[in-house]
Design an enzyme around this catalytic site. Structure first.
Site, PDB file in Angstrom:
ATOM      1  N   ARG A   1      54.613  28.086  29.957  1.00 31.29           N
ATOM      2  CA  ARG A   1      55.861  28.383  30.675  1.00 31.29           C
ATOM      3  C   ARG A   1      56.198  27.227  31.620  1.00 31.29           C
ATOM      4  O   ARG A   1      55.297  26.630  32.203  1.00 31.29           O
ATOM      5  CB  ARG A   1      55.713  29.672  31.486  1.00 31.29           C
ATOM      6  CG  ARG A   1      55.732  30.923  30.636  1.00 31.29           C
ATOM      7  CD  ARG A   1      55.439  32.169  31.465  1.00 31.29           C
ATOM      8  NE  ARG A   1      54.179  32.777  31.068  1.00 31.29           N
ATOM      9  CZ  ARG A   1      53.563  33.733  31.739  1.00 31.29           C
ATOM     10  NH1 ARG A   1      54.069  34.208  32.860  1.00 31.29           N
ATOM     11  NH2 ARG A   1      52.416  34.226  31.302  1.00 31.29           N
TER      12      ARG A   1
ATOM     13  N   GLU B   1      41.520  42.286  37.761  1.00 28.50           N
ATOM     14  CA  GLU B   1      42.701  43.156  37.726  1.00 28.50           C
ATOM     15  C   GLU B   1      42.360  44.516  37.118  1.00 28.50           C
ATOM     16  O   GLU B   1      42.889  45.542  37.550  1.00 28.50           O
ATOM     17  CB  GLU B   1      43.809  42.480  36.913  1.00 28.50           C
ATOM     18  CG  GLU B   1      44.384  41.264  37.618  1.00 28.50           C
ATOM     19  CD  GLU B   1      44.941  40.213  36.682  1.00 28.50           C
ATOM     20  OE1 GLU B   1      44.146  39.611  35.914  1.00 28.50           O
ATOM     21  OE2 GLU B   1      46.150  39.972  36.693  1.00 28.50           O
TER      22      GLU B   1
ATOM     23  N   ASN C   1      45.929  47.444  28.801  1.00 25.37           N
ATOM     24  CA  ASN C   1      46.898  46.366  29.058  1.00 25.37           C
ATOM     25  C   ASN C   1      47.525  46.019  27.714  1.00 25.37           C
ATOM     26  O   ASN C   1      46.914  45.330  26.897  1.00 25.37           O
ATOM     27  CB  ASN C   1      46.156  45.177  29.666  1.00 25.37           C
ATOM     28  CG  ASN C   1      47.082  44.032  30.019  1.00 25.37           C
ATOM     29  OD1 ASN C   1      48.297  44.088  29.775  1.00 25.37           O
ATOM     30  ND2 ASN C   1      46.515  42.978  30.571  1.00 25.37           N
TER      31      ASN C   1
ATOM     32  N   HIS D   1      51.624  39.113  39.120  1.00 27.63           N
ATOM     33  CA  HIS D   1      50.175  38.960  39.343  1.00 27.63           C
ATOM     34  C   HIS D   1      49.709  39.775  40.546  1.00 27.63           C
ATOM     35  O   HIS D   1      48.679  39.472  41.157  1.00 27.63           O
ATOM     36  CB  HIS D   1      49.772  37.485  39.560  1.00 27.63           C
ATOM     37  CG  HIS D   1      49.828  36.649  38.313  1.00 27.63           C
ATOM     38  ND1 HIS D   1      50.315  35.366  38.302  1.00 27.63           N
ATOM     39  CD2 HIS D   1      49.455  36.917  37.047  1.00 27.63           C
ATOM     40  CE1 HIS D   1      50.248  34.868  37.075  1.00 27.63           C
ATOM     41  NE2 HIS D   1      49.729  35.807  36.286  1.00 27.63           N
TER      42      HIS D   1
ATOM     43  N   ARG E   1      48.303  48.808  32.925  1.00 24.86           N
ATOM     44  CA  ARG E   1      48.988  47.692  33.575  1.00 24.86           C
ATOM     45  C   ARG E   1      50.440  47.712  33.116  1.00 24.86           C
ATOM     46  O   ARG E   1      50.714  47.664  31.912  1.00 24.86           O
ATOM     47  CB  ARG E   1      48.331  46.384  33.162  1.00 24.86           C
ATOM     48  CG  ARG E   1      48.973  45.215  33.838  1.00 24.86           C
ATOM     49  CD  ARG E   1      48.313  43.930  33.451  1.00 24.86           C
ATOM     50  NE  ARG E   1      48.833  42.874  34.289  1.00 24.86           N
ATOM     51  CZ  ARG E   1      48.290  41.686  34.369  1.00 24.86           C
ATOM     52  NH1 ARG E   1      47.202  41.421  33.672  1.00 24.86           N
ATOM     53  NH2 ARG E   1      48.804  40.766  35.125  1.00 24.86           N
TER      54      ARG E   1
END
Ligand code: ADP
Length: 393
Positions: free
Chosen positions: A241, A379, A9, A181, A93
């Site tokens: 964010r 994940e 990732n 996601h 990813r």
């Protein structure tokens, strides 16, 4: 001797990895870690499956190791770490799969070229994801690589859920709600059948509450809608964010405050959310521990916005059978879960306070019309499963 699969990732300043050993079809975590501070103060740490430190290294302040240096160090680490075991593939990813990739894909030159076309859709993430793929293709050209996308799980969204009410030609040009996601939601959907048949087959909203945060409406385990849209800044307020804002705010900042796109990008991605509202921290633990009123306001807004989005997603599903909390805040912050469940009472969620303190897995009462769950996401394991399946195919 076992086969092994590495999961990568790559972000702007870090390269995270996990290494899995294949035991038959089962994937067993061997180690995980990261190289951080790639361009400022590079540090490598690797831990075994039990969380014990395996290796660490620091290059020193001001050293620019870069993505290439990080990949080289990681390849060397994997070689020594694997000893007799054999690396059979790498899963990456990749944030954006555009409209074309509705599932993971084996990477070749053509696929890499197609993925480069999505850089403008995710300029902060996609280039780094692709650079680690390219570097590995150069160093280990025979090694199978698989790309797994944050967007693909949401390709099942109905057309209306993907549309903005903008001129139609923009929709055709790819300006639409993609959702992110997806690997987390796909993992949760994959374990739901073992957890609860009704949540697996019915209308379930999953709340992925980490530094990045979003929610996804599942119908029978398929994504029907989510809170993130064209980019991963939409929807809920997050650590830094802002989540959904009126586009008029952006125009105001440009016209009246003289801000350009880069200034606004920094504001909405890095200076907003929990950090911006509280002025204290982006970290939920710090806010929960703080007596400052502004920390309380940030948490109040966070919970309020989750409550509103839950109503919206329940409407998209035409009802609600279950909710699932996951990721750092969802899995660990019982106080936030309690407040979200209180805000969802009108939908039929009845919290079992003792079960919530134990972090579930079921945190709703036996009589609750809508069941509530805490399920850890994974994940990396989802990516490793995809890599295993595509490499074997
Ligand atoms: P990322 O999106 O970077 O993977 P995580 O899923 O690790 O992030 O979530 C990070 C968030 O989880 C942070 O806001 C952190 O404060 C929060 N968190 C982690 N543990 C706890 C805890 N015990 N109580 C409250 N919040 C927690």
């Amino acid at each position: 001797m076992s086969d092994a699969i590495a999961v990568l990732n790559a972000g702007s300043s870090s390269l995270k990895f996990s290494l899995f050993l294949l035991r038959g079809r089962e994937l067993e975590l061997e180690s995980r870690g990261q190289v951080e501070g790639l361009y400022t103060n590079p540090r490598f740490t690797a831990k075994d499956a039990a969380g014990q430190l395996k290796e660490e290294k620091s290059w020193g302040q001001g050293v620019e190791l870069g993505h290439a240096g990080a990949i080289d160090h990681l390849v060397a680490f994997l070689r020594t770490s694997l000893q007799g075991d054999r690396l059979v593939g790498v899963g990456h990813r990749v944030v954006h799969g555009g409209l074309d990739f509705s599932g993971p894909v084996r990477i070749d030159g053509q696929v890499l070229h197609a993925l480069e076309q999505f850089v403008p859709l995710a300029p902060l993430h996609q280039p780094h994801n692709l650079s680690s793929i390219r570097l590995l293709l150069e160093r280990l050209p025979q090694l199978p690589q698989v790309a797994c996308f944050d967007t693909s799980f949401h390709r099942s969204n109905p057309e209306l859920a993907q549309m903005f009410a903008l001129p139609a030609k923009l929709h055709e040009a790819g300006v639409r709600r993609y959702g992110f996601h997806g690997l987390s939601y796909e993992y949760i959907a994959s374990v739901l059948p073992e957890v609860d048949a009704r949540a697996a087959s019915g209308r379930t909203v999953v709340l992925h509450l980490g530094n990045g945060a979003s929610m996804c409406a599942l119908q029978g385990g398929r994504s029907m809608a989510s809170t993130m849209g064209f980019t991963a800044v939409d929807g809920l307020p997050m650590g830094t964010r802002c989540g959904a804002i009126d586009p008029g705010v952006i125009l105001f900042l440009m016209d009246q405050r003289g801000m350009n796109a880069r200034d606004i990008e920094t504001m909405v991605y890095k200076q907003s959310g929990l950090l911006g509202v509280s002025g204290i921290s982006s970290d939920m633990r710090a806010l929960l521990a703080s007596d400052e009123p502004r920390a309380g306001t940030a948490i109040d807004l966070y919970v309020y916005r989750i409550g509103r989005e839950l109503g919206s997603l329940a409407a998209a599903l035409g009802g609600l059978d279950a909710i699932v909390f996951t990721a750092g805040i969802g899995e660990n912050a019982g106080a936030i879960r309690e407040r979200v469940c209180a805000a969802a009472q009108w939908l039929g969620v009845e919290l079992d306070a003792a079960a919530n303190t134990r972090s579930g897995p079921r945190i709703s009462t036996a009589g609750s019309r809508v069941s509530a769950w805490v399920l850890p996401t994974n994940e990396e394991l989802m990516i490793a499963r995809h890599a295993r399946d595509l490499i074997a195919a």
